[in-house]
Design a protein around this motif. Structure first.
Motif, PDB file in Angstrom:
ATOM      1  N   THR A 145       0.816  -1.213   0.000  1.00  0.00           N
ATOM      2  CA  THR A 145       0.000   0.000   0.000  1.00  0.00           C
ATOM      3  C   THR A 145       0.849   1.263   0.000  1.00  0.00           C
ATOM      4  O   THR A 145       0.380   2.329  -0.397  1.00  0.00           O
ATOM      5  CB  THR A 145      -0.935   0.020   1.233  1.00  0.00           C
ATOM      6  OG1 THR A 145      -0.130  -0.146   2.421  1.00  0.00           O
ATOM      7  CG2 THR A 145      -1.944  -1.107   1.155  1.00  0.00           C
ATOM      8  N   HIS A 146       2.098   1.169   0.448  1.00  0.00           N
ATOM      9  CA  HIS A 146       2.981   2.327   0.485  1.00  0.00           C
ATOM     10  C   HIS A 146       3.732   2.520  -0.821  1.00  0.00           C
ATOM     11  O   HIS A 146       4.424   3.526  -0.992  1.00  0.00           O
ATOM     12  CB  HIS A 146       4.007   2.146   1.612  1.00  0.00           C
ATOM     13  CG  HIS A 146       4.920   0.971   1.410  1.00  0.00           C
ATOM     14  ND1 HIS A 146       4.481  -0.333   1.580  1.00  0.00           N
ATOM     15  CD2 HIS A 146       6.220   0.896   1.027  1.00  0.00           C
ATOM     16  CE1 HIS A 146       5.493  -1.152   1.327  1.00  0.00           C
ATOM     17  NE2 HIS A 146       6.550  -0.435   0.986  1.00  0.00           N
ATOM     18  N   LEU A 147       3.598   1.566  -1.741  1.00  0.00           N
ATOM     19  CA  LEU A 147       4.343   1.631  -2.997  1.00  0.00           C
ATOM     20  C   LEU A 147       3.706   2.621  -3.965  1.00  0.00           C
ATOM     21  O   LEU A 147       2.534   2.989  -3.825  1.00  0.00           O
ATOM     22  CB  LEU A 147       4.416   0.251  -3.647  1.00  0.00           C
ATOM     23  CG  LEU A 147       5.170  -0.835  -2.866  1.00  0.00           C
ATOM     24  CD1 LEU A 147       5.064  -2.176  -3.591  1.00  0.00           C
ATOM     25  CD2 LEU A 147       6.636  -0.447  -2.692  1.00  0.00           C
ATOM     26  N   SER A 148       4.468   3.023  -4.947  1.00  0.00           N
ATOM     27  CA  SER A 148       3.974   3.922  -5.987  1.00  0.00           C
ATOM     28  C   SER A 148       2.858   3.253  -6.781  1.00  0.00           C
ATOM     29  O   SER A 148       2.872   2.037  -6.991  1.00  0.00           O
ATOM     30  CB  SER A 148       5.135   4.292  -6.922  1.00  0.00           C
ATOM     31  OG  SER A 148       4.636   4.874  -8.114  1.00  0.00           O
ATOM     32  N   PRO A 149       1.846   4.023  -7.241  1.00  0.00           N
ATOM     33  CA  PRO A 149       0.816   3.457  -8.119  1.00  0.00           C
ATOM     34  C   PRO A 149       1.414   2.807  -9.364  1.00  0.00           C
ATOM     35  O   PRO A 149       0.813   1.891  -9.938  1.00  0.00           O
ATOM     36  CB  PRO A 149      -0.042   4.676  -8.486  1.00  0.00           C
ATOM     37  CG  PRO A 149       0.155   5.626  -7.371  1.00  0.00           C
ATOM     38  CD  PRO A 149       1.566   5.435  -6.901  1.00  0.00           C
ATOM     39  N   MET A 150       2.593   3.264  -9.783  1.00  0.00           N
ATOM     40  CA  MET A 150       3.248   2.669 -10.948  1.00  0.00           C
ATOM     41  C   MET A 150       3.530   1.180 -10.735  1.00  0.00           C
ATOM     42  O   MET A 150       3.391   0.365 -11.656  1.00  0.00           O
ATOM     43  CB  MET A 150       4.548   3.407 -11.248  1.00  0.00           C
ATOM     44  CG  MET A 150       5.316   2.854 -12.446  1.00  0.00           C
ATOM     45  SD  MET A 150       4.461   3.127 -13.997  1.00  0.00           S
ATOM     46  CE  MET A 150       4.761   4.880 -14.187  1.00  0.00           C
ATOM     47  N   VAL A 151       3.897   0.811  -9.504  1.00  0.00           N
ATOM     48  CA  VAL A 151       4.176  -0.595  -9.204  1.00  0.00           C
ATOM     49  C   VAL A 151       2.908  -1.429  -9.328  1.00  0.00           C
ATOM     50  O   VAL A 151       2.915  -2.517  -9.899  1.00  0.00           O
ATOM     51  CB  VAL A 151       4.786  -0.727  -7.796  1.00  0.00           C
ATOM     52  CG1 VAL A 151       5.017  -2.200  -7.448  1.00  0.00           C
ATOM     53  CG2 VAL A 151       6.085   0.049  -7.703  1.00  0.00           C
TER      54      VAL A 151
END
Length: 425
Positions: free
Chosen positions: A379-385
Protein backbone atom coordinates in the motif's frame (compact mmCIF):
# COMPACT_ATOMS: atom_id res chain seq x y z
CA UNK A 1 9.36 16.52 1.79
CA UNK A 2 7.75 19.14 4.04
CA UNK A 3 10.38 21.68 3.04
CA UNK A 4 9.64 21.06 -0.63
CA UNK A 5 5.92 21.37 0.04
CA UNK A 6 6.45 24.72 1.72
CA UNK A 7 8.64 25.95 -1.12
CA UNK A 8 5.94 24.99 -3.63
CA UNK A 9 3.30 26.78 -1.62
CA UNK A 10 5.44 29.94 -1.22
CA UNK A 11 6.29 30.14 -4.92
CA UNK A 12 2.63 29.71 -5.82
CA UNK A 13 1.56 32.40 -3.43
CA UNK A 14 4.12 34.78 -4.97
CA UNK A 15 2.75 34.06 -8.44
CA UNK A 16 -0.91 34.54 -7.54
CA UNK A 17 -1.25 37.16 -4.84
CA UNK A 18 2.22 38.28 -3.83
CA UNK A 19 1.72 36.95 -0.32
CA UNK A 20 5.05 35.88 1.23
CA UNK A 21 4.08 33.93 4.33
CA UNK A 22 4.84 30.24 4.33
CA UNK A 23 1.99 27.79 4.30
CA UNK A 24 2.03 24.01 4.40
CA UNK A 25 0.77 22.17 1.37
CA UNK A 26 -2.15 20.89 3.39
CA UNK A 27 -3.29 24.41 4.28
CA UNK A 28 -2.73 25.51 0.70
CA UNK A 29 -5.06 22.82 -0.63
CA UNK A 30 -7.64 23.59 2.04
CA UNK A 31 -7.48 27.27 1.02
CA UNK A 32 -7.98 26.23 -2.58
CA UNK A 33 -11.02 24.16 -1.62
CA UNK A 34 -12.47 27.09 0.32
CA UNK A 35 -11.83 29.39 -2.63
CA UNK A 36 -13.74 27.14 -5.00
CA UNK A 37 -16.76 27.04 -2.69
CA UNK A 38 -16.71 30.78 -2.01
CA UNK A 39 -19.36 32.43 -4.15
CA UNK A 40 -17.82 35.84 -3.55
CA UNK A 41 -14.61 34.95 -5.35
CA UNK A 42 -14.32 36.33 -8.86
CA UNK A 43 -14.24 33.87 -11.80
CA UNK A 44 -10.76 35.09 -12.73
CA UNK A 45 -9.41 34.31 -9.26
CA UNK A 46 -11.05 30.90 -9.31
CA UNK A 47 -9.57 30.17 -12.73
CA UNK A 48 -6.06 31.09 -11.65
CA UNK A 49 -6.40 29.12 -8.43
CA UNK A 50 -7.61 25.97 -10.20
CA UNK A 51 -4.93 26.10 -12.86
CA UNK A 52 -2.16 26.79 -10.37
CA UNK A 53 -3.31 24.05 -8.04
CA UNK A 54 -3.34 21.54 -10.86
CA UNK A 55 0.03 22.56 -12.25
CA UNK A 56 1.93 22.59 -8.97
CA UNK A 57 0.31 19.51 -7.48
CA UNK A 58 0.98 17.57 -10.68
CA UNK A 59 4.60 18.72 -10.78
CA UNK A 60 5.10 17.77 -7.15
CA UNK A 61 3.24 14.47 -7.60
CA UNK A 62 5.41 13.44 -10.53
CA UNK A 63 8.65 14.71 -9.00
CA UNK A 64 8.15 12.67 -5.84
CA UNK A 65 7.31 9.57 -7.89
CA UNK A 66 3.76 9.18 -6.64
CA UNK A 67 2.69 10.35 -3.22
CA UNK A 68 2.35 13.48 -1.12
CA UNK A 69 2.54 11.83 2.25
CA UNK A 70 2.05 14.86 4.46
CA UNK A 71 -1.22 15.76 2.77
CA UNK A 72 -4.16 14.06 4.49
CA UNK A 73 -7.49 14.71 2.84
CA UNK A 74 -9.03 11.76 4.72
CA UNK A 75 -8.13 9.69 7.76
CA UNK A 76 -6.79 6.92 5.53
CA UNK A 77 -3.33 7.89 4.11
CA UNK A 78 -3.73 5.59 1.11
CA UNK A 79 -7.14 7.06 0.37
CA UNK A 80 -5.66 10.57 0.61
CA UNK A 81 -3.08 9.74 -2.04
CA UNK A 82 -5.70 8.34 -4.38
CA UNK A 83 -7.98 11.33 -3.87
CA UNK A 84 -5.12 13.65 -4.74
CA UNK A 85 -4.13 11.70 -7.83
CA UNK A 86 -7.73 11.51 -8.97
CA UNK A 87 -8.05 15.27 -8.55
CA UNK A 88 -5.05 15.83 -10.79
CA UNK A 89 -6.21 13.38 -13.47
CA UNK A 90 -9.75 14.75 -13.58
CA UNK A 91 -8.62 18.39 -13.73
CA UNK A 92 -6.18 17.55 -16.52
CA UNK A 93 -8.88 15.74 -18.46
CA UNK A 94 -11.33 18.60 -17.90
CA UNK A 95 -9.00 21.39 -18.96
CA UNK A 96 -6.98 19.43 -21.55
CA UNK A 97 -3.71 20.74 -20.12
CA UNK A 98 -0.11 19.94 -20.88
CA UNK A 99 1.24 19.89 -17.33
CA UNK A 100 4.80 19.34 -18.49
CA UNK A 101 5.03 22.93 -19.75
CA UNK A 102 7.50 25.26 -18.12
CA UNK A 103 5.38 28.31 -17.54
CA UNK A 104 2.22 29.07 -15.61
CA UNK A 105 1.36 31.94 -17.93
CA UNK A 106 0.16 29.56 -20.65
CA UNK A 107 -2.62 28.29 -18.42
CA UNK A 108 -3.81 31.64 -17.11
CA UNK A 109 -4.99 32.47 -20.65
CA UNK A 110 -7.25 29.43 -20.95
CA UNK A 111 -11.00 29.77 -20.77
CA UNK A 112 -12.36 27.15 -18.39
CA UNK A 113 -15.75 25.90 -17.29
CA UNK A 114 -16.71 25.83 -13.64
CA UNK A 115 -14.95 23.12 -11.68
CA UNK A 116 -17.46 20.28 -11.03
CA UNK A 117 -17.85 18.78 -7.59
CA UNK A 118 -16.95 15.11 -7.57
CA UNK A 119 -19.88 12.81 -6.81
CA UNK A 120 -18.79 9.76 -4.86
CA UNK A 121 -22.15 8.14 -5.56
CA UNK A 122 -21.49 8.21 -9.30
CA UNK A 123 -21.48 4.86 -11.08
CA UNK A 124 -18.44 5.84 -13.13
CA UNK A 125 -14.92 4.80 -12.19
CA UNK A 126 -11.57 6.13 -13.32
CA UNK A 127 -9.00 3.63 -14.59
CA UNK A 128 -5.32 4.21 -13.86
CA UNK A 129 -2.86 4.27 -16.73
CA UNK A 130 0.78 4.94 -15.92
CA UNK A 131 0.99 7.75 -13.31
CA UNK A 132 3.43 10.46 -14.33
CA UNK A 133 3.85 9.15 -17.89
CA UNK A 134 0.73 10.67 -19.45
CA UNK A 135 2.83 12.53 -22.03
CA UNK A 136 4.42 9.24 -23.11
CA UNK A 137 1.15 7.41 -23.81
CA UNK A 138 1.49 7.63 -27.63
CA UNK A 139 4.86 5.88 -27.35
CA UNK A 140 3.71 3.40 -24.72
CA UNK A 141 0.75 2.45 -26.90
CA UNK A 142 3.12 1.02 -29.54
CA UNK A 143 4.63 -1.84 -27.47
CA UNK A 144 1.30 -2.56 -25.79
CA UNK A 145 -0.47 -2.71 -29.16
CA UNK A 146 2.23 -5.07 -30.42
CA UNK A 147 1.89 -7.28 -27.35
CA UNK A 148 -1.87 -7.51 -27.68
CA UNK A 149 -1.49 -8.26 -31.39
CA UNK A 150 0.91 -11.09 -30.49
CA UNK A 151 -1.50 -12.38 -27.84
CA UNK A 152 -4.40 -12.54 -30.27
CA UNK A 153 -2.48 -13.81 -33.29
CA UNK A 154 -0.33 -16.28 -31.34
CA UNK A 155 -3.22 -18.00 -29.58
CA UNK A 156 -5.32 -18.01 -32.75
CA UNK A 157 -2.38 -19.63 -34.57
CA UNK A 158 -2.09 -22.39 -31.95
CA UNK A 159 -5.83 -23.06 -32.14
CA UNK A 160 -5.71 -23.16 -35.95
CA UNK A 161 -2.76 -25.57 -36.00
CA UNK A 162 -4.42 -27.96 -33.53
CA UNK A 163 -7.72 -27.85 -35.40
CA UNK A 164 -6.28 -28.44 -38.88
CA UNK A 165 -3.61 -31.04 -38.05
CA UNK A 166 -5.13 -34.53 -37.49
CA UNK A 167 -1.97 -35.81 -35.78
CA UNK A 168 -2.51 -33.27 -33.00
CA UNK A 169 -5.98 -34.54 -32.12
CA UNK A 170 -4.73 -36.02 -28.85
CA UNK A 171 -5.61 -35.33 -25.19
CA UNK A 172 -2.44 -33.28 -24.60
CA UNK A 173 -3.24 -30.91 -27.47
CA UNK A 174 -6.93 -30.70 -26.59
CA UNK A 175 -5.91 -29.30 -23.23
CA UNK A 176 -3.45 -26.98 -24.99
CA UNK A 177 -6.32 -25.73 -27.16
CA UNK A 178 -8.30 -24.98 -23.97
CA UNK A 179 -5.34 -23.01 -22.63
CA UNK A 180 -4.97 -21.03 -25.86
CA UNK A 181 -8.70 -20.25 -25.94
CA UNK A 182 -8.57 -19.06 -22.33
CA UNK A 183 -5.59 -16.81 -23.07
CA UNK A 184 -7.32 -15.45 -26.17
CA UNK A 185 -10.42 -14.53 -24.14
CA UNK A 186 -8.26 -12.92 -21.45
CA UNK A 187 -6.65 -10.68 -24.05
CA UNK A 188 -10.04 -9.75 -25.53
CA UNK A 189 -11.49 -8.92 -22.10
CA UNK A 190 -8.85 -6.27 -21.29
CA UNK A 191 -7.61 -4.91 -24.62
CA UNK A 192 -10.30 -2.22 -24.88
CA UNK A 193 -9.55 -0.61 -21.51
CA UNK A 194 -5.75 -0.88 -21.60
CA UNK A 195 -5.36 0.45 -25.13
CA UNK A 196 -8.28 2.83 -24.65
CA UNK A 197 -6.26 4.67 -22.00
CA UNK A 198 -3.02 4.68 -23.98
CA UNK A 199 -4.73 5.81 -27.17
CA UNK A 200 -6.53 8.59 -25.30
CA UNK A 201 -10.00 7.25 -26.07
CA UNK A 202 -11.41 6.89 -22.56
CA UNK A 203 -10.21 6.55 -19.00
CA UNK A 204 -13.64 6.07 -17.45
CA UNK A 205 -15.67 2.90 -17.08
CA UNK A 206 -19.23 2.42 -15.85
CA UNK A 207 -19.99 0.22 -12.86
CA UNK A 208 -21.82 -2.37 -14.97
CA UNK A 209 -18.96 -2.61 -17.47
CA UNK A 210 -16.46 -2.79 -14.63
CA UNK A 211 -18.35 -5.63 -12.94
CA UNK A 212 -18.59 -7.52 -16.24
CA UNK A 213 -14.86 -7.17 -16.84
CA UNK A 214 -14.16 -8.26 -13.26
CA UNK A 215 -16.29 -11.37 -13.79
CA UNK A 216 -14.46 -12.40 -16.95
CA UNK A 217 -10.96 -11.62 -15.67
CA UNK A 218 -11.36 -13.64 -12.48
CA UNK A 219 -13.35 -16.38 -14.20
CA UNK A 220 -10.70 -16.78 -16.88
CA UNK A 221 -7.94 -16.82 -14.26
CA UNK A 222 -9.65 -19.70 -12.47
CA UNK A 223 -10.20 -21.40 -15.83
CA UNK A 224 -6.51 -21.17 -16.68
CA UNK A 225 -5.59 -22.61 -13.30
CA UNK A 226 -7.97 -25.51 -13.87
CA UNK A 227 -6.63 -26.16 -17.37
CA UNK A 228 -3.04 -26.20 -16.08
CA UNK A 229 -4.11 -28.77 -13.46
CA UNK A 230 -5.76 -30.87 -16.17
CA UNK A 231 -2.57 -30.68 -18.24
CA UNK A 232 -0.57 -31.84 -15.20
CA UNK A 233 -2.92 -34.82 -14.87
CA UNK A 234 -2.40 -35.53 -18.58
CA UNK A 235 1.40 -35.58 -18.15
CA UNK A 236 1.09 -37.73 -15.01
CA UNK A 237 -1.06 -40.28 -16.84
CA UNK A 238 1.17 -40.33 -19.93
CA UNK A 239 4.37 -40.92 -17.92
CA UNK A 240 3.21 -42.97 -14.94
CA UNK A 241 0.51 -45.05 -16.68
CA UNK A 242 1.27 -44.96 -20.41
CA UNK A 243 -0.50 -48.22 -21.30
CA UNK A 244 -3.86 -46.93 -20.07
CA UNK A 245 -3.36 -43.33 -21.31
CA UNK A 246 -5.87 -43.45 -24.16
CA UNK A 247 -8.43 -45.41 -22.16
CA UNK A 248 -8.30 -42.97 -19.23
CA UNK A 249 -8.33 -39.70 -21.23
CA UNK A 250 -11.11 -40.42 -23.69
CA UNK A 251 -12.80 -37.66 -25.69
CA UNK A 252 -15.90 -37.81 -23.49
CA UNK A 253 -13.83 -37.54 -20.32
CA UNK A 254 -11.85 -34.60 -21.71
CA UNK A 255 -15.13 -32.84 -22.54
CA UNK A 256 -16.42 -33.44 -19.01
CA UNK A 257 -13.18 -32.10 -17.55
CA UNK A 258 -13.52 -28.95 -19.66
CA UNK A 259 -17.14 -28.42 -18.61
CA UNK A 260 -16.23 -29.01 -14.98
CA UNK A 261 -13.51 -26.35 -15.19
CA UNK A 262 -15.96 -23.83 -16.69
CA UNK A 263 -18.61 -24.50 -14.04
CA UNK A 264 -16.08 -24.20 -11.22
CA UNK A 265 -14.62 -21.02 -12.68
CA UNK A 266 -17.69 -19.03 -13.70
CA UNK A 267 -20.54 -20.30 -11.51
CA UNK A 268 -18.88 -20.18 -8.11
CA UNK A 269 -17.70 -16.58 -8.51
CA UNK A 270 -21.16 -15.24 -9.39
CA UNK A 271 -22.24 -14.58 -5.78
CA UNK A 272 -19.50 -12.06 -4.86
CA UNK A 273 -19.54 -10.50 -8.33
CA UNK A 274 -23.31 -9.88 -8.24
CA UNK A 275 -23.02 -8.27 -4.80
CA UNK A 276 -20.67 -5.65 -6.26
CA UNK A 277 -23.66 -4.16 -8.08
CA UNK A 278 -25.44 -3.33 -4.82
CA UNK A 279 -22.52 -1.85 -2.89
CA UNK A 280 -22.31 1.84 -2.05
CA UNK A 281 -19.06 3.31 -3.34
CA UNK A 282 -18.36 6.41 -1.28
CA UNK A 283 -14.57 6.52 -1.56
CA UNK A 284 -12.54 7.90 -4.41
CA UNK A 285 -13.62 6.24 -7.66
CA UNK A 286 -10.11 5.73 -8.96
CA UNK A 287 -9.01 2.16 -9.62
CA UNK A 288 -5.46 0.90 -9.24
CA UNK A 289 -5.16 -0.63 -12.72
CA UNK A 290 -6.19 -0.11 -16.32
CA UNK A 291 -8.85 -2.80 -15.85
CA UNK A 292 -11.26 -3.81 -13.08
CA UNK A 293 -10.51 -6.31 -10.31
CA UNK A 294 -12.67 -7.56 -7.45
CA UNK A 295 -10.27 -6.42 -4.71
CA UNK A 296 -10.04 -2.97 -6.29
CA UNK A 297 -13.81 -2.43 -6.15
CA UNK A 298 -13.96 -3.72 -2.57
CA UNK A 299 -11.41 -1.10 -1.58
CA UNK A 300 -13.74 1.66 -2.79
CA UNK A 301 -16.93 0.30 -1.19
CA UNK A 302 -18.40 1.60 2.06
CA UNK A 303 -20.88 -1.27 2.41
CA UNK A 304 -20.35 -4.45 4.41
CA UNK A 305 -17.77 -6.37 2.34
CA UNK A 306 -17.07 -9.18 4.79
CA UNK A 307 -18.92 -11.80 2.75
CA UNK A 308 -17.02 -10.86 -0.41
CA UNK A 309 -13.68 -10.82 1.40
CA UNK A 310 -14.11 -14.19 3.09
CA UNK A 311 -15.74 -15.79 0.06
CA UNK A 312 -12.97 -14.59 -2.25
CA UNK A 313 -10.32 -15.87 0.17
CA UNK A 314 -12.03 -19.27 0.42
CA UNK A 315 -12.38 -19.42 -3.36
CA UNK A 316 -8.70 -18.67 -3.87
CA UNK A 317 -7.74 -21.35 -1.35
CA UNK A 318 -10.08 -23.94 -2.88
CA UNK A 319 -9.04 -23.22 -6.47
CA UNK A 320 -5.71 -21.54 -7.09
CA UNK A 321 -3.96 -22.85 -3.99
CA UNK A 322 -5.53 -26.31 -4.27
CA UNK A 323 -4.66 -26.50 -7.99
CA UNK A 324 -1.06 -25.45 -7.39
CA UNK A 325 -0.65 -28.05 -4.63
CA UNK A 326 -2.04 -30.81 -6.85
CA UNK A 327 0.29 -29.75 -9.68
CA UNK A 328 3.26 -29.98 -7.29
CA UNK A 329 2.15 -33.43 -6.10
CA UNK A 330 1.70 -34.65 -9.66
CA UNK A 331 5.25 -33.60 -10.56
CA UNK A 332 6.65 -35.25 -7.45
CA UNK A 333 5.02 -38.49 -8.61
CA UNK A 334 6.23 -37.92 -12.17
CA UNK A 335 9.78 -37.33 -10.97
CA UNK A 336 9.63 -40.47 -8.82
CA UNK A 337 8.42 -42.49 -11.81
CA UNK A 338 11.02 -41.02 -14.18
CA UNK A 339 13.92 -41.72 -11.82
CA UNK A 340 12.90 -45.38 -11.79
CA UNK A 341 13.57 -45.60 -15.55
CA UNK A 342 16.92 -47.27 -16.20
CA UNK A 343 17.76 -45.58 -19.50
CA UNK A 344 19.10 -42.02 -19.24
CA UNK A 345 17.79 -41.16 -22.69
CA UNK A 346 14.30 -42.33 -21.77
CA UNK A 347 14.40 -40.24 -18.60
CA UNK A 348 15.35 -37.12 -20.55
CA UNK A 349 12.70 -37.82 -23.18
CA UNK A 350 10.02 -38.21 -20.50
CA UNK A 351 11.01 -35.02 -18.69
CA UNK A 352 11.26 -33.10 -21.97
CA UNK A 353 7.50 -33.52 -22.50
CA UNK A 354 6.90 -31.68 -19.20
CA UNK A 355 9.12 -28.64 -19.82
CA UNK A 356 6.47 -26.64 -21.69
CA UNK A 357 3.87 -27.25 -19.02
CA UNK A 358 6.26 -26.33 -16.19
CA UNK A 359 7.07 -23.06 -17.96
CA UNK A 360 3.35 -22.32 -18.43
CA UNK A 361 2.69 -22.98 -14.73
CA UNK A 362 5.47 -20.60 -13.68
CA UNK A 363 4.34 -17.92 -16.14
CA UNK A 364 0.83 -18.08 -14.66
CA UNK A 365 1.46 -18.38 -10.93
CA UNK A 366 4.44 -16.05 -10.45
CA UNK A 367 2.55 -12.90 -11.64
CA UNK A 368 -0.45 -13.88 -9.50
CA UNK A 369 1.74 -14.21 -6.41
CA UNK A 370 3.46 -10.91 -7.21
CA UNK A 371 0.17 -9.04 -7.70
CA UNK A 372 -1.25 -10.53 -4.50
CA UNK A 373 1.79 -9.44 -2.52
CA UNK A 374 1.59 -5.92 -3.96
CA UNK A 375 -2.11 -5.60 -3.07
CA UNK A 376 -1.61 -7.05 0.40
CA UNK A 377 1.66 -5.49 1.53
CA UNK A 378 2.41 -2.75 -1.02
CA UNK A 379 0.00 0.00 0.00
CA UNK A 380 2.98 2.33 0.49
CA UNK A 381 4.34 1.63 -3.00
CA UNK A 382 3.97 3.92 -5.99
CA UNK A 383 0.82 3.46 -8.12
CA UNK A 384 3.25 2.67 -10.95
CA UNK A 385 4.18 -0.59 -9.20
CA UNK A 386 0.53 -1.62 -8.90
CA UNK A 387 -0.15 -0.79 -12.55
CA UNK A 388 2.97 -2.61 -13.75
CA UNK A 389 2.21 -5.79 -11.76
CA UNK A 390 -1.40 -5.72 -12.92
CA UNK A 391 -0.41 -5.51 -16.58
CA UNK A 392 2.13 -8.32 -16.15
CA UNK A 393 -0.57 -10.48 -14.56
CA UNK A 394 -2.97 -9.83 -17.43
CA UNK A 395 -0.68 -9.79 -20.49
CA UNK A 396 2.33 -11.97 -19.64
CA UNK A 397 0.71 -15.47 -19.55
CA UNK A 398 -1.36 -15.04 -22.76
CA UNK A 399 1.73 -13.59 -24.47
CA UNK A 400 4.22 -16.23 -23.38
CA UNK A 401 2.17 -19.45 -23.60
CA UNK A 402 1.97 -19.55 -27.43
CA UNK A 403 5.71 -18.80 -27.60
CA UNK A 404 6.53 -21.52 -25.05
CA UNK A 405 4.50 -24.21 -26.77
CA UNK A 406 5.60 -23.17 -30.25
CA UNK A 407 9.28 -23.40 -29.27
CA UNK A 408 9.25 -26.34 -26.85
CA UNK A 409 6.63 -28.63 -28.44
CA UNK A 410 8.06 -30.34 -31.49
CA UNK A 411 4.69 -31.17 -33.06
CA UNK A 412 3.44 -27.58 -32.83
CA UNK A 413 6.75 -26.11 -33.99
CA UNK A 414 7.00 -28.49 -36.95
CA UNK A 415 3.43 -27.85 -38.07
CA UNK A 416 3.87 -24.05 -37.88
CA UNK A 417 7.11 -24.23 -39.86
CA UNK A 418 5.43 -26.42 -42.47
CA UNK A 419 2.47 -24.06 -42.66
CA UNK A 420 4.62 -20.96 -43.20
CA UNK A 421 6.79 -22.75 -45.78
CA UNK A 422 3.65 -23.60 -47.75
CA UNK A 423 2.56 -19.96 -47.57
CA UNK A 424 5.88 -18.79 -49.02
CA UNK A 425 5.58 -21.21 -51.93
Amino acid sequence: MKELANVVAVILLKELAGRRKKLSLRKFVMDEKQLLTNTGTSPEQQKKQRVSTLWWLNAYFVKEGSMIEDLKLTDDPVESKLVLYEKIIRMKALYQMDTSADSLEKYSKLSMPAFPAYDTNSSTFLLTGFPGLEQEYPWLSIPFSCMYAMVLSGNCLVLHVIRTEPSLHQPMFYFLAMLALTDLCMGLSTVHTVLGILWGLSQEVSLDACIAQTYFIHGLSLTESGVLLAMAFDRFTAICNPLRYTSILTSARITNIGLGILVRSFVFIMAPIIRLKFFHYCHSHILSHSFCLHQDLLRLACSDIRFNSFYALALVICTLLFDSMLIIVSYILILHSVLAIASREERQKSLQTCVSHICAVMVFYIPIIGLTMVHRFGTHLSPMVHVLMGNIYIIFPPLMNPIIYSVKTQQIRGRIQKWFSMKKK
